[in-house]
Design a protein around this motif. Structure first.
Motif, short mmCIF file in Angstrom:
data_model
loop_
_atom_site.label_atom_id
_atom_site.label_comp_id
_atom_site.label_asym_id
_atom_site.label_seq_id
_atom_site.Cartn_x
_atom_site.Cartn_y
_atom_site.Cartn_z
N LEU A 1 26.54 20.54 4.39
CA LEU A 1 26.32 21.98 4.44
C LEU A 1 27.58 22.69 4.94
CD1 LEU A 1 24.59 24.51 4.30
CD2 LEU A 1 23.68 23.96 6.56
N ILE A 2 28.15 22.16 6.02
CA ILE A 2 29.33 22.77 6.62
C ILE A 2 30.48 22.86 5.62
CG2 ILE A 2 31.19 22.09 8.22
CD1 ILE A 2 29.00 21.72 10.34
N GLN A 3 30.64 21.82 4.82
CA GLN A 3 31.75 21.83 3.87
C GLN A 3 31.54 22.83 2.73
OE1 GLN A 3 33.46 17.79 3.05
NE2 GLN A 3 31.93 17.24 4.58
N HIS A 4 30.28 23.24 2.51
CA HIS A 4 30.05 24.31 1.54
C HIS A 4 30.45 25.68 2.09
CE1 HIS A 4 27.58 21.42 -0.68
NE2 HIS A 4 27.69 22.24 -1.70
N LEU A 5 30.39 25.81 3.43
CA LEU A 5 30.59 27.13 4.01
C LEU A 5 32.04 27.59 3.93
CD1 LEU A 5 28.20 26.97 7.11
CD2 LEU A 5 27.75 27.90 4.83
N ASN A 6 32.98 26.67 3.72
CA ASN A 6 34.34 27.17 3.46
C ASN A 6 34.88 26.68 2.12
OD1 ASN A 6 35.30 24.63 3.99
ND2 ASN A 6 37.00 25.34 5.25
N GLY A 7 33.96 26.36 1.21
CA GLY A 7 34.36 26.10 -0.16
C GLY A 7 35.01 24.75 -0.41
N LEU A 8 34.84 23.80 0.53
CA LEU A 8 35.38 22.46 0.27
C LEU A 8 34.50 21.70 -0.71
CD1 LEU A 8 36.65 21.10 3.69
CD2 LEU A 8 37.98 21.58 1.65
N LEU A 9 33.20 21.97 -0.64
CA LEU A 9 32.27 21.43 -1.63
C LEU A 9 31.66 22.61 -2.38
CD1 LEU A 9 30.33 18.67 0.37
CD2 LEU A 9 32.03 18.30 -1.42
N MET A 10 31.33 22.40 -3.63
CA MET A 10 30.69 23.45 -4.44
C MET A 10 29.24 23.06 -4.70
SD MET A 10 32.62 25.97 -5.16
CE MET A 10 34.17 26.22 -4.30
N PRO A 11 28.35 24.07 -4.69
CA PRO A 11 26.93 23.78 -4.91
C PRO A 11 26.68 23.12 -6.27
CG PRO A 11 27.24 26.07 -4.24
CD PRO A 11 28.60 25.50 -4.47
N THR A 12 25.71 22.25 -6.32
CA THR A 12 25.24 21.74 -7.61
C THR A 12 24.37 22.82 -8.25
OG1 THR A 12 25.22 19.53 -6.66
CG2 THR A 12 24.04 19.81 -8.74
N SER A 13 23.58 23.51 -7.41
CA SER A 13 22.90 24.72 -7.87
C SER A 13 22.75 25.67 -6.68
CB SER A 13 21.54 24.39 -8.49
OG SER A 13 20.70 23.83 -7.51
N GLY A 14 22.46 26.92 -6.99
CA GLY A 14 22.39 27.92 -5.93
C GLY A 14 23.78 28.37 -5.53
N GLN A 15 23.87 29.17 -4.46
CA GLN A 15 25.19 29.64 -4.07
C GLN A 15 25.35 29.84 -2.57
OE1 GLN A 15 25.60 33.03 -6.56
NE2 GLN A 15 24.09 34.28 -5.48
N VAL A 16 26.63 29.88 -2.18
CA VAL A 16 27.00 30.18 -0.81
C VAL A 16 27.67 31.55 -0.84
CG1 VAL A 16 28.35 29.47 1.19
CG2 VAL A 16 27.29 27.75 -0.28
N ILE A 17 27.30 32.40 0.10
CA ILE A 17 27.79 33.77 0.10
C ILE A 17 28.71 34.00 1.30
CG2 ILE A 17 27.08 36.21 0.13
CD1 ILE A 17 25.73 34.89 -2.15
N PHE A 18 29.80 34.68 1.07
CA PHE A 18 30.62 35.17 2.18
C PHE A 18 30.91 36.64 1.90
CE2 PHE A 18 34.97 35.63 4.22
CZ PHE A 18 34.45 35.75 5.50
N GLU A 19 30.56 37.49 2.83
CA GLU A 19 30.71 38.93 2.69
C GLU A 19 30.19 39.42 1.34
OE1 GLU A 19 34.82 39.65 3.66
OE2 GLU A 19 34.25 40.15 5.72
N ASP A 20 28.94 39.10 1.09
CA ASP A 20 28.21 39.58 -0.10
C ASP A 20 28.63 38.96 -1.42
OD1 ASP A 20 26.60 41.33 1.34
OD2 ASP A 20 28.15 42.88 1.33
N ARG A 21 29.67 38.12 -1.40
CA ARG A 21 30.11 37.56 -2.68
C ARG A 21 29.94 36.05 -2.69
NH1 ARG A 21 36.05 39.16 -3.25
NH2 ARG A 21 35.91 37.58 -4.86
N PRO A 22 29.46 35.51 -3.83
CA PRO A 22 29.35 34.06 -3.92
C PRO A 22 30.74 33.42 -3.84
CG PRO A 22 28.55 35.12 -5.95
CD PRO A 22 29.02 36.21 -5.06
N ILE A 23 30.83 32.31 -3.12
CA ILE A 23 32.09 31.57 -3.06
C ILE A 23 32.28 30.89 -4.41
CG2 ILE A 23 33.28 29.63 -1.98
CD1 ILE A 23 31.89 30.33 0.63
#
Ligand SMILES: Nc1ncnc2c1ncn2[C@@H]1O[C@H](COP(=O)(O)OP(=O)(O)OP(=O)(O)O)[C@@H](O)[C@H]1O
Ligand SMILES: [Mg+2]
Length: 288
Positions: A51-73
């Motif tokens: 999970l942590i590695q998704h929060l700064n874009g080191l891993l990319m979701p297989t589905s769904g998205q991670v958001i930073f300041e309203d925008r998907p990473i």
């Protein structure tokens, strides 16, 4: 409502499609507000590091998205570089990845990579070491491998702070530290959060001391987000946490024992300091 950091239906499968496919995160949604201290807890293998590695874009979701300041990473390289400056990540056992001959070079690596001039790099290194409580002059020429484990951890954190991130994420920052090392590290994180308005996200097995600092706690089990709430909400669900093999802080357990003995104490107590205060209150009441 604007979203600072969050996930929407985030799932992640390692090695998808093949015989070794592992679904490490399943349909996770949450939001984190700017300025919060967030704990991520869960048994080993529950997906904290993933999970942590998704929060700064080191891993990319297989589905769904991670958001930073309203925008998907997304995957754009330039966006990702900028993102990783703003969201700093301290890995699990970061000192295993030290590669420089001196503390100075270790902390200077990231700002040098930004192409900053020597004077600015030097300022960044001194400032970052100061923020973690190390007197730069005493440490810059030392070999990072020759420091104590607590000092190594601080240097690793300084190396990330040298990018001046707005969000600091730490994966098990207290692993391998003794109780006093853990206490001082959590104190430091609290100070970053309070004085510098840094958003802090931390995964940990050690709830002592840190639990009372948390604005929000996310509990993972087998890749699912099973509890998301304030520290008091989450830690009042003692039986559920126990079933997950997650122990409450010892002082909290003692408070529960006292309640079982018929004493009217508050169980939302997570540090020695709070326990002392609560017990003193009890004693004063009993003596009246
Ligand atoms: N690089 C990888 N390739 C394949 N599977 C992986 C990889 N990294 C993790 N996994 C699997 O994903 C799941 C979640 O692992 P993760 O490391 O995120 O858990 P964790 O909660 O951080 O555990 P720990 O507390 O031990 O650090 C586990 O089943 C793990 O085996
Ligand atoms: Mg981990």
């Amino acid at each position: 409502m604007p979203m600072f950091i969050g996930a929407e239906k985030l799932s992640h499968t390692y090695m998808p499609g093949g015989p070794f496919a592992t679904e490490a995160l399943h349909d996770i949604s949450f939001r984190i507000e700017k300025g919060e201290i967030v704990l991520i807890i869960g048994p080993s293998g529950s997906g904290k590091s993933t999970l942590i590695q998704h929060l700064n874009g080191l891993l990319m979701p297989t589905s769904g998205q991670v958001i930073f300041e309203d925008r998907p990473i997304g995957k754009d390289r330039k966006d990702l570089l900028l993102l990783r400056r703003r969201i700093g990540l301290v890995f699990q056992m970061p000192e295993e990845q030290f590669f420089s001959e001196t503390v100075f070079d270790e902390v200077a690596f990231a700002p040098r990579n930004l192409g900053l001039d020597d004077e600015t790099v030097r300022e960044r290194v001194y400032a970052a070491l100061k923020r973690v409580g190390l007197v730069a002059g005493q440490y810059i020429n030392r070999h990072p491998f020759h420091l104590s484990s607590g000092q190594k951890r601080l240097v690793a954190i300084a190396a990330v702070l040298s990018l001046q991130p707005e969000v600091l994420i730490l994966d098990e920052p207290t692993a391998g530290l003794d109780p006093s090392g853990r206490r001082s590290l959590f104190k430091l994180l609290a100070a970053f959060n309070r004085k510098e308005d840094l958003t802090v996200i931390v995964s940990t097995h050690h709830l002592e001391e840190v639990a009372s600092l948390a604005d929000r706690v996310l509990v993972l089990q087998e890749g699912r987000l099973v509890i998301n709430g304030s520290a008091d909400e989450v830690f009042s669900r003692r039986d559920e946490l126990r079933r997950l093999g997650l122990a409450l802080p010892e002082v909290t357990e003692i408070m529960y024992d006292l309640v079982a003995e018929g004493l009217a104490v508050n169980t939302a107590v997570y540090s020695l300091k709070e326990a002392r205060r609560e017990l003193n209150r009890l004693i004063r009441r009993e003596n009246r």
